[in-house]
Design a protein around this motif. Structure first.
Motif, PDB file in Angstrom:
ATOM      1  N   TYR A  33     -24.588  -2.261 -34.858  1.00 41.76           N
ATOM      2  CA  TYR A  33     -23.839  -1.107 -35.342  1.00 41.76           C
ATOM      3  C   TYR A  33     -24.151  -0.849 -36.823  1.00 41.76           C
ATOM      4  N   TYR A  35     -22.051   1.055 -39.999  1.00 41.36           N
ATOM      5  CA  TYR A  35     -20.831   1.681 -40.480  1.00 41.36           C
ATOM      6  C   TYR A  35     -21.020   2.084 -41.931  1.00 41.36           C
ATOM      7  N   GLY A  40     -10.407   3.639 -49.179  1.00 36.57           N
ATOM      8  CA  GLY A  40      -9.214   4.143 -48.497  1.00 36.57           C
ATOM      9  C   GLY A  40      -9.472   4.791 -47.144  1.00 36.57           C
ATOM     10  N   MET A  41     -10.729   4.751 -46.676  1.00 40.35           N
ATOM     11  CA  MET A  41     -11.053   5.467 -45.433  1.00 40.35           C
ATOM     12  C   MET A  41     -11.407   4.534 -44.291  1.00 40.35           C
ATOM     13  N   GLY A  42     -11.434   3.258 -44.524  1.00 37.81           N
ATOM     14  CA  GLY A  42     -11.785   2.343 -43.447  1.00 37.81           C
ATOM     15  C   GLY A  42     -13.259   2.414 -43.096  1.00 37.81           C
ATOM     16  N   LEU A  43     -13.601   1.894 -41.948  1.00 34.84           N
ATOM     17  CA  LEU A  43     -14.991   1.845 -41.484  1.00 34.84           C
ATOM     18  C   LEU A  43     -15.254   3.004 -40.521  1.00 34.84           C
ATOM     19  N   LEU A  45     -18.051   4.622 -37.939  1.00 35.52           N
ATOM     20  CA  LEU A  45     -19.250   4.271 -37.177  1.00 35.52           C
ATOM     21  C   LEU A  45     -20.282   5.383 -37.298  1.00 35.52           C
ATOM     22  N   GLN A  99     -17.255  -9.060 -33.308  1.00 36.33           N
ATOM     23  CA  GLN A  99     -18.234  -8.371 -34.141  1.00 36.33           C
ATOM     24  C   GLN A  99     -18.437  -9.129 -35.446  1.00 36.33           C
TER      25      GLN A  99
ATOM     26  N   TYR B  36      -9.773  -8.718 -39.263  1.00 34.54           N
ATOM     27  CA  TYR B  36     -10.842  -9.079 -40.183  1.00 34.54           C
ATOM     28  C   TYR B  36     -10.260  -9.217 -41.593  1.00 34.54           C
ATOM     29  N   LEU B  88      -8.215  -5.909 -42.165  1.00 32.82           N
ATOM     30  CA  LEU B  88      -8.481  -4.787 -41.266  1.00 32.82           C
ATOM     31  C   LEU B  88      -8.178  -5.194 -39.837  1.00 32.82           C
ATOM     32  N   PHE B  99     -15.905  -0.204 -31.546  1.00 31.92           N
ATOM     33  CA  PHE B  99     -14.734  -0.823 -32.137  1.00 31.92           C
ATOM     34  C   PHE B  99     -14.019   0.217 -32.989  1.00 31.92           C
ATOM     35  N   PHE B 101     -11.285   0.803 -36.012  1.00 30.59           N
ATOM     36  CA  PHE B 101     -10.719   0.054 -37.130  1.00 30.59           C
ATOM     37  C   PHE B 101      -9.554   0.788 -37.769  1.00 30.59           C
ATOM     38  N   GLY B 102      -8.576   0.005 -38.263  1.00 32.89           N
ATOM     39  CA  GLY B 102      -7.587   0.545 -39.172  1.00 32.89           C
ATOM     40  C   GLY B 102      -8.222   0.694 -40.549  1.00 32.89           C
ATOM     41  N   THR B 103      -7.515   1.349 -41.447  1.00 34.86           N
ATOM     42  CA  THR B 103      -8.059   1.588 -42.787  1.00 34.86           C
ATOM     43  C   THR B 103      -7.953   0.369 -43.693  1.00 34.86           C
TER      44      THR B 103
END
Lengths: 110, 111
Positions: A33, A35, A40-43, A45, A99, B36, B88, B99, B101-103
């Motif tokens: 993957y 990312y 503040g926006m997370g991951l 994809l 992961q 995580y 996370l 997957f 994910f939360g922020t």
């Protein structure tokens, strides 16, 4: 076992330049993957692959391309860099539903 | 509505406190749940992994999943300054291709 490795660690690009972010894993995982992570926006994809020769778009694929010619490698290509692509990029691979992430590439586009 | 919601914090606690981190989700197809830990300027590292509902304990860490409420939690007992990081949550469906994910929640443990 190196796990997931990424190069380079840091890069500054000018608008319109191209580059390839390298990712490799030595765990023989089929799934890989890419990312991007913004504050503040997370991951988010970008692309993923379920095996050599198979890739698919994620949530934010525009401006990026990938290829997967081997199980080990999954490079991410930026063709015409834009300031909106300034971010931290993480590569990951997975076994079943676990992961594992690389250390990231910090990219700035000026 | 986002697939996964997580309070970003920041959360600041004294050393030794019990920390509770939470996520909610909307997709009832999620079966695999992960937490995580991400230190500043590092990649996320897998901390806990659970399947379906129930609890899982690993040292000072306990992960809980309540599928009926679509709610997952991570508890940290006897928190240490070295636990200061962003946590996370993540989840996936049985096919496991993607997957979600939360922020992330930023945690600081004060000595």
């Amino acid at each position: 076992n190196a796990g997931v490795t990424q190069t380079p660690k840091f890069r500054i690009l000018k608008i319109g330049q191209s580059m390839t972010l390298q990712c490799a894993q030595d765990m023989n995982h089929n799934y890989m993957y890419w990312y991007r992570q913004d504050p503040g926006m997370g991951l988010k994809l970008i692309y993923y692959s379920v095996g050599a020769g198979i890739t698919d778009k994620g949530e934010v694929p525009n401006g990026y391309n990938v290829s997967r010619s081997t199980t080990e490698d999954f490079p991410l290509r930026l063709e015409l860099a834009a300031p909106s692509q300034t971010s931290v990029y993480f590569c990951a691979s997975s076994r079943l539903n676990e992961q594992f992430f690389g250390p990231g590439t910090r990219l700035t586009v000026l | 509505q986002k697939e996964v919601e997580q309070d970003p914090g920041p959360l600041s606690v004294p050393e030794g406190a019990i920390v509770s981190l939470n996520c909610t989700y909307s997709n009832s197809a999620f079966q695999y749940f992960m937490w995580y830990r991400q230190y500043s300027r590092k990649g996320p590292e897998l901390l806990m992994y659970t399947y379906s509902s129930g609890n899982k304990e690993d040292g000072r860490f306990t992960a809980q999943v309540d599928k009926s409420s679509k709610y997952i939690s991570l508890f940290i007992r006897d928190s240490q300054p070295s636990d200061s990081a962003t946590y996370l949550c993540a989840m996936s469906t049985p096919t496991g291709n993607q997957f979600y994910f939360g922020t992330g929640t930023s945690l600081t443990v004060i000595p």
